[in-house]
Design an enzyme around this catalytic site. Structure first.
Site, short mmCIF file in Angstrom:
data_model
loop_
_atom_site.label_atom_id
_atom_site.label_comp_id
_atom_site.label_asym_id
_atom_site.label_seq_id
_atom_site.Cartn_x
_atom_site.Cartn_y
_atom_site.Cartn_z
N HIS A 58 0.92 -1.21 0.01
CA HIS A 58 -0.10 -0.08 -0.07
C HIS A 58 0.83 1.39 -0.09
O HIS A 58 2.14 1.20 0.41
CB HIS A 58 -0.87 0.11 1.13
N GLU A 60 0.93 3.94 1.79
CA GLU A 60 1.33 4.28 2.95
C GLU A 60 2.69 3.44 3.68
O GLU A 60 3.44 4.12 3.93
CB GLU A 60 0.22 4.26 4.05
#
Length: 151
Positions: A58, A60
């Site tokens: 992901h 992040e």
């Protein structure tokens, strides 16, 4: 005419949106993330789940790993993460362990976002700001899924 500071939340969220657009063009769910320390971008990335065949890739997670490598520290307590979509519970857990100073979110994620479970998933010292350029983030997500479904 509104003039944005180059150190404003909107300025850095625009950089995260740029990353999200790259993900969109690569066929990834369009989420972008930027980590800022002392008003300087030290890391940025976008979703790479399909490209890396890795469910944990992901935006992040990739951005915080790059920021930790840049700083040579596992802690990001002096940093801010700008992310176009509310982090999932996995990413929020990663942010907890980094003790990140602040998280600025574009669009909320009512289905998979960490706040569906609890805002306490973030570190107690982490500041949270929601809704920065939310409509721009939402439009990109909606366009992606409409394209994916052939609408």
């Amino acid at each position: 005419m509104t003039v944005l500071s180059i150190h404003s939340d909107e300025h850095f969220m625009k950089q995260a949106l740029f990353e999200a657009k790259i993900a969109f063009d690569e066929g990834e769910i369009p989420v972008g993330a930027v980590v800022v320390c002392e008003n300087k971008i030290i890391a940025k990335d976008h979703n790479r789940v399909e490209r890396l065949n890795d469910a944990t890739a992901h935006a992040e997670m990739l951005a915080i790993t790059a920021a930790q490598n840049h700083l040579g520290s596992k802690y990001l307590n002096e940093c801010t993460l700008y992310v176009t979509l509310e982090p999932c519970i996995m990413c929020a857990g990663g942010l907890f362990w980094t003790q990140i100073g602040k998280v600025v979110v574009g669009a909320n994620d009512k289905e998979r976002g960490f706040s569906k479970f609890s805002n306490d998933i973030l570190h107690p010292k982490t500041d949270l700001k929601l809704g920065v350029m939310a409509s721009e983030s939402e439009v990109l997500i909606k366009e992606f899924f409409m394209k994916l479904r052939g609408n």
